[in-house]
Design a protein around this motif. Sequence first.
Motif, PDB file in Angstrom:
ATOM      1  N   LEU A   1       0.833  -1.190   0.000  1.00  0.00           N
ATOM      2  CA  LEU A   1       0.000   0.000   0.000  1.00  0.00           C
ATOM      3  C   LEU A   1       0.873   1.246   0.000  1.00  0.00           C
ATOM      4  N   MET A   2       0.390   2.260  -0.705  1.00  0.00           N
ATOM      5  CA  MET A   2       1.137   3.510  -0.766  1.00  0.00           C
ATOM      6  C   MET A   2       0.876   4.344   0.490  1.00  0.00           C
ATOM      7  N   ALA A   3       1.923   4.937   1.015  1.00  0.00           N
ATOM      8  CA  ALA A   3       1.775   5.821   2.170  1.00  0.00           C
ATOM      9  C   ALA A   3       1.093   7.116   1.742  1.00  0.00           C
ATOM     10  N   LEU A   4       0.388   7.745   2.674  1.00  0.00           N
ATOM     11  CA  LEU A   4      -0.244   9.024   2.394  1.00  0.00           C
ATOM     12  C   LEU A   4       0.825  10.094   2.176  1.00  0.00           C
ATOM     13  N   THR A   5       0.574  10.980   1.231  1.00  0.00           N
ATOM     14  CA  THR A   5       1.482  12.091   0.956  1.00  0.00           C
ATOM     15  C   THR A   5       0.774  13.405   1.260  1.00  0.00           C
ATOM     16  N   PHE A   6       1.538  14.408   1.595  1.00  0.00           N
ATOM     17  CA  PHE A   6       0.998  15.734   1.923  1.00  0.00           C
ATOM     18  C   PHE A   6       1.867  16.790   1.251  1.00  0.00           C
ATOM     19  N   PRO A   7       1.280  17.775   0.579  1.00  0.00           N
ATOM     20  CA  PRO A   7      -0.156  17.855   0.286  1.00  0.00           C
ATOM     21  C   PRO A   7      -0.523  16.965  -0.898  1.00  0.00           C
ATOM     22  N   ARG A   8      -1.752  16.528  -0.959  1.00  0.00           N
ATOM     23  CA  ARG A   8      -2.254  15.755  -2.090  1.00  0.00           C
ATOM     24  C   ARG A   8      -3.604  16.315  -2.511  1.00  0.00           C
ATOM     25  N   ASP A   9      -3.980  16.056  -3.761  1.00  0.00           N
ATOM     26  CA  ASP A   9      -5.243  16.564  -4.286  1.00  0.00           C
ATOM     27  C   ASP A   9      -6.398  15.772  -3.683  1.00  0.00           C
ATOM     28  N   MET A  10      -7.302  16.479  -3.027  1.00  0.00           N
ATOM     29  CA  MET A  10      -8.445  15.841  -2.369  1.00  0.00           C
ATOM     30  C   MET A  10      -9.754  16.071  -3.144  1.00  0.00           C
ATOM     31  N   THR A  11      -9.688  16.752  -4.269  1.00  0.00           N
ATOM     32  CA  THR A  11     -10.919  17.117  -4.976  1.00  0.00           C
ATOM     33  C   THR A  11     -11.690  15.894  -5.444  1.00  0.00           C
ATOM     34  N   GLY A  12     -10.974  14.870  -5.877  1.00  0.00           N
ATOM     35  CA  GLY A  12     -11.637  13.710  -6.448  1.00  0.00           C
ATOM     36  C   GLY A  12     -12.193  12.719  -5.453  1.00  0.00           C
ATOM     37  N   LEU A  13     -12.133  13.016  -4.170  1.00  0.00           N
ATOM     38  CA  LEU A  13     -12.638  12.075  -3.174  1.00  0.00           C
ATOM     39  C   LEU A  13     -14.157  11.920  -3.216  1.00  0.00           C
ATOM     40  N   ALA A  14     -14.851  12.934  -3.707  1.00  0.00           N
ATOM     41  CA  ALA A  14     -16.315  12.898  -3.739  1.00  0.00           C
ATOM     42  C   ALA A  14     -16.800  13.788  -4.880  1.00  0.00           C
ATOM     43  N   ARG A  15     -18.094  13.693  -5.152  1.00  0.00           N
ATOM     44  CA  ARG A  15     -18.720  14.624  -6.086  1.00  0.00           C
ATOM     45  C   ARG A  15     -19.292  15.766  -5.244  1.00  0.00           C
ATOM     46  N   TRP A  16     -18.918  16.982  -5.601  1.00  0.00           N
ATOM     47  CA  TRP A  16     -19.252  18.131  -4.755  1.00  0.00           C
ATOM     48  C   TRP A  16     -20.440  18.882  -5.317  1.00  0.00           C
ATOM     49  N   LYS A  17     -21.460  19.053  -4.486  1.00  0.00           N
ATOM     50  CA  LYS A  17     -22.691  19.732  -4.907  1.00  0.00           C
ATOM     51  C   LYS A  17     -22.523  21.243  -4.892  1.00  0.00           C
ATOM     52  N   GLU A  18     -21.778  21.751  -3.938  1.00  0.00           N
ATOM     53  CA  GLU A  18     -21.654  23.209  -3.769  1.00  0.00           C
ATOM     54  C   GLU A  18     -20.196  23.595  -3.530  1.00  0.00           C
ATOM     55  N   PRO A  19     -19.317  23.406  -4.547  1.00  0.00           N
ATOM     56  CA  PRO A  19     -17.926  23.847  -4.369  1.00  0.00           C
ATOM     57  C   PRO A  19     -17.816  25.345  -4.634  1.00  0.00           C
ATOM     58  N   SER A  20     -17.128  26.046  -3.753  1.00  0.00           N
ATOM     59  CA  SER A  20     -17.023  27.502  -3.887  1.00  0.00           C
ATOM     60  C   SER A  20     -15.601  27.954  -3.612  1.00  0.00           C
ATOM     61  N   PHE A  21     -15.041  28.776  -4.506  1.00  0.00           N
ATOM     62  CA  PHE A  21     -13.769  29.460  -4.287  1.00  0.00           C
ATOM     63  C   PHE A  21     -14.059  30.948  -4.191  1.00  0.00           C
ATOM     64  N   SER A  22     -13.563  31.606  -3.152  1.00  0.00           N
ATOM     65  CA  SER A  22     -13.770  33.043  -3.007  1.00  0.00           C
ATOM     66  C   SER A  22     -12.501  33.685  -2.479  1.00  0.00           C
ATOM     67  N   LEU A  23     -12.354  34.987  -2.699  1.00  0.00           N
ATOM     68  CA  LEU A  23     -11.185  35.722  -2.237  1.00  0.00           C
ATOM     69  C   LEU A  23     -11.504  36.461  -0.944  1.00  0.00           C
ATOM     70  N   MET A  24     -10.617  36.327   0.035  1.00  0.00           N
ATOM     71  CA  MET A  24     -10.742  37.085   1.273  1.00  0.00           C
ATOM     72  C   MET A  24      -9.696  38.193   1.241  1.00  0.00           C
ATOM     73  N   TYR A  25     -10.176  39.439   1.193  1.00  0.00           N
ATOM     74  CA  TYR A  25      -9.271  40.587   1.187  1.00  0.00           C
ATOM     75  C   TYR A  25      -9.034  41.039   2.623  1.00  0.00           C
ATOM     76  N   ARG A  26      -7.774  41.189   2.966  1.00  0.00           N
ATOM     77  CA  ARG A  26      -7.412  41.655   4.306  1.00  0.00           C
ATOM     78  C   ARG A  26      -7.202  43.162   4.233  1.00  0.00           C
TER      79      ARG A  26
END
Length: 210
Positions: A1-26
């Motif tokens: 078995l392959m060991a877990l790696t970090f960071p790894r792409d987690m997007t494909g773990l599920a089908r996402w109903k409400e994925p959102s990317f937004s910018l937070m301005y400081r």
Amino acid sequence: LMALTFPRDMTGLARWKEPSFSLMYRQELARDAGGPTQAKDMGPALWQASFTSVPLRLAVADAVMADFRSLRGAVRSFLLYPPTRARPAAAGDLSGSTVTVHSVRSDASAIRLTGLPSRFVMTAGDYVSIATAAGGIEFLQLARGGEASIGGLSPELEVVPFVRPAVDAGDAVTLVQPVAEFILQPGTLDDPFVGLTHRQITFKAMQVVR
């Protein structure tokens, strides 16, 4: 078995109903006596992600949650790309293309790309992921697009947020499934029941800048 790696792409773990990317301005607002209100940047803008999955069978939800729990909360980082804009909007084959940064405009609000297919069109709303020499990932969205030359050189493409100084000519660019690096916002990972046989995975995350 392959060991877990970090960071790894987690997007494909599920089908996402409400994925959102937004910018937070400081930013901070200041109002001069008798003058206009002015905004001041207190630091670079950061991307935030908010994801909710479709209902998942219990065994599937348990497996997805176990994967996310391996992050140890906010200790380990992971990768995400926007599922709703996983590639440029324009039709065209990017396979076999090695796209890199050609140049960054002096005001850090636009970039040029090279290595694109001939006459390939980049469109406002497309995302760009850039691997920097420092080991970080710069994640940008186009505010203005443009058509590449016959030789595959784009015009200046206006981007948000500003391009960070770590980005340099020759850095590798990803246009298909362009990822950004995130950490979980503490307390946001959850898997509430949906009926008796399904759960949903929900979480929020904040961009990591290196």
